[in-house]
Motif scaffolding. Structure first.
Motif, PDB file in Angstrom:
ATOM      1  N   ILE A  76     -58.310   3.533  11.593  1.00  0.00           N
ATOM      2  CA  ILE A  76     -57.805   4.005  12.888  1.00  0.00           C
ATOM      3  C   ILE A  76     -58.037   2.893  13.895  1.00  0.00           C
ATOM      4  CG2 ILE A  76     -58.099   5.643  14.789  1.00  0.00           C
ATOM      5  CD1 ILE A  76     -58.941   7.748  12.869  1.00  0.00           C
ATOM      6  N   VAL A  77     -57.034   2.642  14.724  1.00  0.00           N
ATOM      7  CA  VAL A  77     -57.238   1.885  15.948  1.00  0.00           C
ATOM      8  C   VAL A  77     -57.072   2.880  17.087  1.00  0.00           C
ATOM      9  CG1 VAL A  77     -56.334   0.114  17.481  1.00  0.00           C
ATOM     10  CG2 VAL A  77     -56.520  -0.353  15.038  1.00  0.00           C
ATOM     11  N   MET A  99     -62.231   0.056  16.425  1.00  0.00           N
ATOM     12  CA  MET A  99     -61.699  -0.233  15.089  1.00  0.00           C
ATOM     13  C   MET A  99     -62.515   0.573  14.088  1.00  0.00           C
ATOM     14  SD  MET A  99     -60.866  -4.316  14.899  1.00  0.00           S
ATOM     15  CE  MET A  99     -60.719  -5.369  16.350  1.00  0.00           C
ATOM     16  N   ASP A 150     -53.810   5.205  16.365  1.00  0.00           N
ATOM     17  CA  ASP A 150     -52.936   4.736  15.281  1.00  0.00           C
ATOM     18  C   ASP A 150     -53.629   5.025  13.954  1.00  0.00           C
ATOM     19  OD1 ASP A 150     -50.520   3.774  16.182  1.00  0.00           O
ATOM     20  OD2 ASP A 150     -51.246   1.746  16.516  1.00  0.00           O
TER      21      ASP A 150
END
Lengths: 98, 98
Positions: free
Chosen positions: B6-7, B56, B92
């Motif tokens: 995941i960002v 991050m 994301d």
């Protein structure tokens, strides 16, 4: 903590995804083998958008990040990536906090 | 490679940056101590925008990502983060390629 990061978001032309992955896997191997200051250069694909890739990068300091951009292997990958990109990459330059 | 990432991009209210960093550092410690499936949970601050932070994250698989979202420490951090966020987080969801 002086480490720095980049999140690079890349849009790839439809049908060029496999070619992009091949080029970037090769670049990643060269980065990790030749840049002692690069601590992470990981490649991800969006779950939601098949054309979108995200690179998570971490360097020990700003000098290591600069060395990455000036490396021969990075410069050599430019034309190969340009041939598959669907638009300009979006780069977030970051300082690690924790 | 079954790892997922995941960002998370977070905008913080002006003047609340230190409070955010304190809350998120505490959450990071709990995540790394209690979630064996979480392999990275690193906090970065944008070089260009003082209100912007990027997390991050990497998990060994989708089940580990799900366990993160359902954890007590993650749920407990929600109200503390809500108090300092300047807008909805942008997430994301990613599959690691290399």
């Amino acid at each position: 903590m002086a480490a720095v990061g980049i999140v690079a978001t890349l849009t790839i032309q439809s049908g060029k995804e496999a070619e992009f992955e091949e080029v970037f896997k090769g670049l990643r191997e060269q980065v990790l083998a030749n840049e002692p200051g690069c601590e992470m250069y990981d490649v991800y694909k969006s779950k939601a958008d098949a054309s979108k890739y995200v690179i998570m990068e971490r360097y020990k300091d700003d000098a290591a990040l600069k060395a990455h951009g000036e490396s021969d292997h990075f410069k050599a990958a430019g034309p190969k990536l340009g041939a598959v990109l669907g638009g300009a990459p979006v780069l977030d330059y970051l300082d690690q906090v924790a």
